[in-house]
Write a protein that holds these residues in place. Structure first.
Motif, PDB file in Angstrom:
ATOM      1  N   ASP A  19     -70.351 -35.954 -35.673  1.00 34.32           N
ATOM      2  CA  ASP A  19     -70.467 -36.723 -36.903  1.00 34.32           C
ATOM      3  C   ASP A  19     -69.090 -36.963 -37.509  1.00 34.32           C
ATOM      4  OD1 ASP A  19     -69.854 -34.159 -37.686  1.00 34.32           O
ATOM      5  OD2 ASP A  19     -71.236 -34.127 -39.357  1.00 34.32           O
ATOM      6  N   TYR A  20     -69.079 -37.754 -38.554  1.00 35.87           N
ATOM      7  CA  TYR A  20     -67.861 -38.022 -39.288  1.00 35.87           C
ATOM      8  C   TYR A  20     -68.233 -38.339 -40.726  1.00 35.87           C
ATOM      9  CZ  TYR A  20     -69.220 -42.862 -38.710  1.00 35.87           C
ATOM     10  OH  TYR A  20     -69.929 -44.028 -38.735  1.00 35.87           O
ATOM     11  N   LYS A  21     -67.256 -38.266 -41.605  1.00 36.29           N
ATOM     12  CA  LYS A  21     -67.471 -38.626 -43.001  1.00 36.29           C
ATOM     13  C   LYS A  21     -66.209 -39.243 -43.550  1.00 36.29           C
ATOM     14  CE  LYS A  21     -68.981 -37.081 -47.464  1.00 36.29           C
ATOM     15  NZ  LYS A  21     -69.874 -36.240 -48.164  1.00 36.29           N
ATOM     16  N   ILE A  22     -66.344 -40.448 -44.126  1.00 38.91           N
ATOM     17  CA  ILE A  22     -65.227 -41.110 -44.748  1.00 38.91           C
ATOM     18  C   ILE A  22     -65.166 -40.670 -46.206  1.00 38.91           C
ATOM     19  CG2 ILE A  22     -64.241 -43.342 -45.411  1.00 38.91           C
ATOM     20  CD1 ILE A  22     -65.672 -44.533 -42.956  1.00 38.91           C
ATOM     21  N   PHE A  23     -64.037 -40.081 -46.610  1.00 40.79           N
ATOM     22  CA  PHE A  23     -63.904 -39.575 -47.961  1.00 40.79           C
ATOM     23  C   PHE A  23     -63.319 -40.601 -48.907  1.00 40.79           C
ATOM     24  CE2 PHE A  23     -64.321 -35.574 -45.720  1.00 40.79           C
ATOM     25  CZ  PHE A  23     -65.210 -34.925 -46.547  1.00 40.79           C
ATOM     26  N   LEU A  24     -62.268 -41.270 -48.504  1.00 43.52           N
ATOM     27  CA  LEU A  24     -61.679 -42.250 -49.389  1.00 43.52           C
ATOM     28  C   LEU A  24     -60.850 -43.245 -48.598  1.00 43.52           C
ATOM     29  CD1 LEU A  24     -58.385 -41.479 -50.008  1.00 43.52           C
ATOM     30  CD2 LEU A  24     -59.541 -39.571 -51.078  1.00 43.52           C
ATOM     31  N   ILE A  25     -60.472 -44.277 -49.294  1.00 46.58           N
ATOM     32  CA  ILE A  25     -59.690 -45.333 -48.667  1.00 46.58           C
ATOM     33  C   ILE A  25     -58.350 -45.409 -49.384  1.00 46.58           C
ATOM     34  CG2 ILE A  25     -60.651 -47.128 -50.130  1.00 46.58           C
ATOM     35  CD1 ILE A  25     -60.694 -48.924 -47.660  1.00 46.58           C
ATOM     36  N   GLN A  26     -57.284 -45.556 -48.616  1.00 52.21           N
ATOM     37  CA  GLN A  26     -55.953 -45.647 -49.185  1.00 52.21           C
ATOM     38  C   GLN A  26     -55.355 -46.973 -48.739  1.00 52.21           C
ATOM     39  OE1 GLN A  26     -54.141 -42.271 -47.360  1.00 52.21           O
ATOM     40  NE2 GLN A  26     -54.953 -40.836 -48.856  1.00 52.21           N
ATOM     41  N   ILE A  65     -69.344 -27.486 -48.557  1.00 54.27           N
ATOM     42  CA  ILE A  65     -69.181 -28.068 -47.216  1.00 54.27           C
ATOM     43  C   ILE A  65     -68.275 -29.290 -47.292  1.00 54.27           C
ATOM     44  CG2 ILE A  65     -70.391 -29.302 -45.378  1.00 54.27           C
ATOM     45  CD1 ILE A  65     -72.751 -27.343 -45.868  1.00 54.27           C
ATOM     46  N   ASN A  66     -68.497 -30.166 -48.286  1.00 54.87           N
ATOM     47  CA  ASN A  66     -67.674 -31.365 -48.431  1.00 54.87           C
ATOM     48  C   ASN A  66     -66.207 -31.019 -48.673  1.00 54.87           C
ATOM     49  OD1 ASN A  66     -69.745 -33.166 -48.000  1.00 54.87           O
ATOM     50  ND2 ASN A  66     -70.113 -33.551 -50.155  1.00 54.87           N
ATOM     51  N   LYS A  67     -65.934 -29.990 -49.476  1.00 54.46           N
ATOM     52  CA  LYS A  67     -64.553 -29.592 -49.727  1.00 54.46           C
ATOM     53  C   LYS A  67     -63.890 -29.085 -48.451  1.00 54.46           C
ATOM     54  CE  LYS A  67     -64.739 -28.636 -54.652  1.00 54.46           C
ATOM     55  NZ  LYS A  67     -64.566 -27.657 -55.712  1.00 54.46           N
ATOM     56  N   LYS A  68     -64.612 -28.302 -47.657  1.00 57.68           N
ATOM     57  CA  LYS A  68     -64.063 -27.811 -46.392  1.00 57.68           C
ATOM     58  C   LYS A  68     -63.796 -28.963 -45.437  1.00 57.68           C
ATOM     59  CE  LYS A  68     -66.113 -23.187 -46.454  1.00 57.68           C
ATOM     60  NZ  LYS A  68     -67.053 -22.270 -45.806  1.00 57.68           N
ATOM     61  N   MET A  69     -64.725 -29.931 -45.400  1.00 58.19           N
ATOM     62  CA  MET A  69     -64.549 -31.090 -44.528  1.00 58.19           C
ATOM     63  C   MET A  69     -63.344 -31.918 -44.973  1.00 58.19           C
ATOM     64  SD  MET A  69     -68.537 -32.190 -44.059  1.00 58.19           S
ATOM     65  CE  MET A  69     -68.219 -33.770 -43.338  1.00 58.19           C
ATOM     66  N   GLU A  70     -63.193 -32.098 -46.280  1.00 51.60           N
ATOM     67  CA  GLU A  70     -62.094 -32.923 -46.776  1.00 51.60           C
ATOM     68  C   GLU A  70     -60.740 -32.288 -46.471  1.00 51.60           C
ATOM     69  OE1 GLU A  70     -60.933 -35.664 -50.598  1.00 51.60           O
ATOM     70  OE2 GLU A  70     -62.522 -34.178 -50.822  1.00 51.60           O
ATOM     71  N   LYS A  71     -60.662 -30.963 -46.490  1.00 50.42           N
ATOM     72  CA  LYS A  71     -59.412 -30.283 -46.148  1.00 50.42           C
ATOM     73  C   LYS A  71     -59.020 -30.541 -44.689  1.00 50.42           C
ATOM     74  CE  LYS A  71     -59.645 -26.535 -49.495  1.00 50.42           C
ATOM     75  NZ  LYS A  71     -59.826 -25.095 -49.697  1.00 50.42           N
TER      76      LYS A  71
END
Length: 100
Positions: free
Chosen positions: A92-99, A26-32
């Motif tokens: 909902d939302y999910k923060i994956f990383l910061i750039q 699920i996380n991989k699909k969301m990150e895409k």
């Protein structure tokens, strides 16, 4: 008796493993589907919850609203202005990383 205990432990282990694999997928699909947005840091704080540290970062992301993160990596990399990779769903939302 011992065989029954081993069977139960094995079944529980399999269930938890399957749940972890499912969440990773699920996380991989969301990150895409995630987008990169500019956000301004409003606040960050460390709270202690049940003897664990929780790293809270709060961002103003313009049209996307106020987003919060409990990700320790995001907390450590946060500056005044940030580019966040965020998945935004219906509720909902999910923060994956910061750039930066």
């Amino acid at each position: 008796m011992i065989k029954d205990i081993i069977v139960v432990i094995s079944a529980v282990s399999i269930i938890f493993t399957a749940a972890n694999i499912r969440q990773k997928i699920i996380n991989k699909k969301m990150e895409k589907k995630a987008i990169v947005i500019d956000c301004k840091l409003l606040n960050r704080d460390v709270e202690i919850y049940k003897c664990d540290k929780v790293f809270i970062s709060v961002f103003d992301c313009g049209n996307y609203g106020i987003l919060t993160s409990d990700n320790e990596e995001v907390f450590k990399k946060t500056k005044e202005n940030n580019r966040l990779k965020v998945y935004i769903g219906k509720n909902d939302y999910k923060i994956f990383l910061i750039q930066n």
